[in-house]
Motif scaffolding. Structure first.
Motif, PDB file in Angstrom:
ATOM      1  N   GLU A 173      43.568  31.746  34.758  1.00  0.00           N
ATOM      2  CA  GLU A 173      43.750  30.342  35.154  1.00  0.00           C
ATOM      3  C   GLU A 173      42.754  29.901  36.217  1.00  0.00           C
ATOM      4  O   GLU A 173      42.473  28.705  36.357  1.00  0.00           O
ATOM      5  CB  GLU A 173      45.180  30.119  35.643  1.00  0.00           C
ATOM      6  CG  GLU A 173      46.203  30.214  34.544  1.00  0.00           C
ATOM      7  CD  GLU A 173      47.650  30.188  35.049  1.00  0.00           C
ATOM      8  OE1 GLU A 173      47.852  30.179  36.286  1.00  0.00           O
ATOM      9  OE2 GLU A 173      48.549  30.179  34.199  1.00  0.00           O
ATOM     10  N   VAL A 174      42.181  30.842  36.942  1.00  0.00           N
ATOM     11  CA  VAL A 174      41.189  30.518  37.965  1.00  0.00           C
ATOM     12  C   VAL A 174      39.841  30.186  37.319  1.00  0.00           C
ATOM     13  O   VAL A 174      39.050  29.423  37.856  1.00  0.00           O
ATOM     14  CB  VAL A 174      41.026  31.694  38.962  1.00  0.00           C
ATOM     15  CG1 VAL A 174      39.903  31.440  39.962  1.00  0.00           C
ATOM     16  CG2 VAL A 174      42.327  31.963  39.693  1.00  0.00           C
ATOM     17  N   GLU A 207      38.695  29.013  45.032  1.00  0.00           N
ATOM     18  CA  GLU A 207      38.949  28.581  43.655  1.00  0.00           C
ATOM     19  C   GLU A 207      37.932  27.545  43.205  1.00  0.00           C
ATOM     20  O   GLU A 207      37.398  27.626  42.102  1.00  0.00           O
ATOM     21  CB  GLU A 207      40.370  28.025  43.506  1.00  0.00           C
ATOM     22  CG  GLU A 207      41.407  29.109  43.441  1.00  0.00           C
ATOM     23  CD  GLU A 207      42.776  28.561  43.071  1.00  0.00           C
ATOM     24  OE1 GLU A 207      42.864  27.839  42.062  1.00  0.00           O
ATOM     25  OE2 GLU A 207      43.721  28.871  43.802  1.00  0.00           O
ATOM     26  N   LYS A 260      38.164  35.350  29.358  1.00  0.00           N
ATOM     27  CA  LYS A 260      39.480  34.857  29.782  1.00  0.00           C
ATOM     28  C   LYS A 260      40.612  35.639  29.126  1.00  0.00           C
ATOM     29  O   LYS A 260      41.623  35.938  29.767  1.00  0.00           O
ATOM     30  CB  LYS A 260      39.606  33.365  29.485  1.00  0.00           C
ATOM     31  CG  LYS A 260      38.779  32.517  30.440  1.00  0.00           C
ATOM     32  CD  LYS A 260      38.986  31.049  30.213  1.00  0.00           C
ATOM     33  CE  LYS A 260      40.223  30.632  30.961  1.00  0.00           C
ATOM     34  NZ  LYS A 260      40.302  29.187  31.190  1.00  0.00           N
ATOM     35  N   GLU A 264      47.398  34.925  35.138  1.00  0.00           N
ATOM     36  CA  GLU A 264      47.258  34.251  36.447  1.00  0.00           C
ATOM     37  C   GLU A 264      45.812  34.241  36.937  1.00  0.00           C
ATOM     38  O   GLU A 264      45.398  33.329  37.624  1.00  0.00           O
ATOM     39  CB  GLU A 264      48.177  34.886  37.488  1.00  0.00           C
ATOM     40  CG  GLU A 264      47.788  36.297  37.855  1.00  0.00           C
ATOM     41  CD  GLU A 264      48.526  36.820  39.080  1.00  0.00           C
ATOM     42  OE1 GLU A 264      48.140  37.884  39.573  1.00  0.00           O
ATOM     43  OE2 GLU A 264      49.469  36.168  39.538  1.00  0.00           O
ATOM     44  N   LEU A 265      45.029  35.259  36.570  1.00  0.00           N
ATOM     45  CA  LEU A 265      43.625  35.294  36.957  1.00  0.00           C
ATOM     46  C   LEU A 265      42.788  34.432  36.017  1.00  0.00           C
ATOM     47  O   LEU A 265      41.886  33.732  36.445  1.00  0.00           O
ATOM     48  CB  LEU A 265      43.113  36.736  36.961  1.00  0.00           C
ATOM     49  CG  LEU A 265      41.666  36.948  37.394  1.00  0.00           C
ATOM     50  CD1 LEU A 265      41.353  36.259  38.707  1.00  0.00           C
ATOM     51  CD2 LEU A 265      41.368  38.436  37.487  1.00  0.00           C
ATOM     52  N   ASP A 300      44.494  41.109  40.833  1.00  0.00           N
ATOM     53  CA  ASP A 300      45.284  39.945  40.463  1.00  0.00           C
ATOM     54  C   ASP A 300      44.563  38.712  41.014  1.00  0.00           C
ATOM     55  O   ASP A 300      43.484  38.811  41.605  1.00  0.00           O
ATOM     56  CB  ASP A 300      46.721  40.064  40.953  1.00  0.00           C
ATOM     57  CG  ASP A 300      46.856  40.114  42.475  1.00  0.00           C
ATOM     58  OD1 ASP A 300      45.933  39.672  43.200  1.00  0.00           O
ATOM     59  OD2 ASP A 300      47.899  40.593  42.944  1.00  0.00           O
ATOM     60  N   ARG A 301      45.160  37.587  40.843  1.00  0.00           N
ATOM     61  CA  ARG A 301      44.541  36.320  41.247  1.00  0.00           C
ATOM     62  C   ARG A 301      44.160  36.321  42.720  1.00  0.00           C
ATOM     63  O   ARG A 301      43.031  35.971  43.089  1.00  0.00           O
ATOM     64  CB  ARG A 301      45.529  35.201  40.941  1.00  0.00           C
ATOM     65  CG  ARG A 301      45.039  33.826  41.202  1.00  0.00           C
ATOM     66  CD  ARG A 301      46.129  32.846  40.725  1.00  0.00           C
ATOM     67  NE  ARG A 301      45.628  31.513  40.677  1.00  0.00           N
ATOM     68  CZ  ARG A 301      45.671  30.670  41.700  1.00  0.00           C
ATOM     69  NH1 ARG A 301      46.199  31.050  42.845  1.00  0.00           N
ATOM     70  NH2 ARG A 301      45.184  29.455  41.579  1.00  0.00           N
ATOM     71  N   GLU A 302      45.088  36.680  43.584  1.00  0.00           N
ATOM     72  CA  GLU A 302      44.828  36.659  45.026  1.00  0.00           C
ATOM     73  C   GLU A 302      43.768  37.682  45.432  1.00  0.00           C
ATOM     74  O   GLU A 302      42.946  37.402  46.315  1.00  0.00           O
ATOM     75  CB  GLU A 302      46.122  36.858  45.810  1.00  0.00           C
ATOM     76  CG  GLU A 302      47.040  35.655  45.764  1.00  0.00           C
ATOM     77  CD  GLU A 302      46.342  34.346  46.127  1.00  0.00           C
ATOM     78  OE1 GLU A 302      45.652  34.286  47.159  1.00  0.00           O
ATOM     79  OE2 GLU A 302      46.494  33.373  45.359  1.00  0.00           O
TER      80      GLU A 302
END
Length: 142
Positions: A139-140, A107, A130, A136-137, A86-88
């Protein structure tokens, strides 16, 4: 210009140095900190590569300059991907492989590296990358 005695090698060294210089300029790093720009490029490429499917990873790799492609594929095991992040987790992966403190955090580092790579990767490939990521990922990614 680097002189290797072989024009294809000269070209890829120049393209790689140009990428590294763009990263350095974005942060105001002097050339003496080339190890940091290399570490940034490597960390972002590896995290992205490992999050992609084998097919998407290969499509991205095919567009990279030859020397950067070597960095990208270094240590890759296609039987272990995609790694669900995931993003984190993605940001943590980049921070782990890039052990330096930078303005704007992971980021901004990801954005800086991927923006430097954009001249080599088609818009269609960026769109494919993308769209293959969780929202959510994605978007990074710039």
């Amino acid at each position: 210009m680097a002189e290797t005695g072989y024009s294809s090698f000269n070209t890829t060294v120049d393209k790689t140095n140009h990428l590294l210089k763009q990263i350095e300029q974005a942060y105001g790093w002097p050339k003496e900190r080339r190890n940091q720009s290399y570490a940034a490029l490597r960390a972002v490429l590896h995290a992205l590569r490992d999050r992609l499917t084998v097919e998407e990873a290969a499509q991205l790799g095919a567009q990279l300059p030859m020397l950067v492609r070597g960095i990208y594929y270094e240590g890759w095991n296609p039987t272990d991907v995609p790694v669900k992040m995931d993003r984190e987790e993605f940001l943590a992966r980049v921070r782990k492989e890039f052990p330096y403190a930078v303005k704007g955090g992971a980021e901004h580092l990801i954005e800086t590296v991927l923006n430097a790579l954009r001249i080599y990767v088609t818009e269609g490939e960026w769109d494919d990358i993308k769209s293959s990521m969780p929202k959510e990922l994605a978007e990074v990614l710039p």
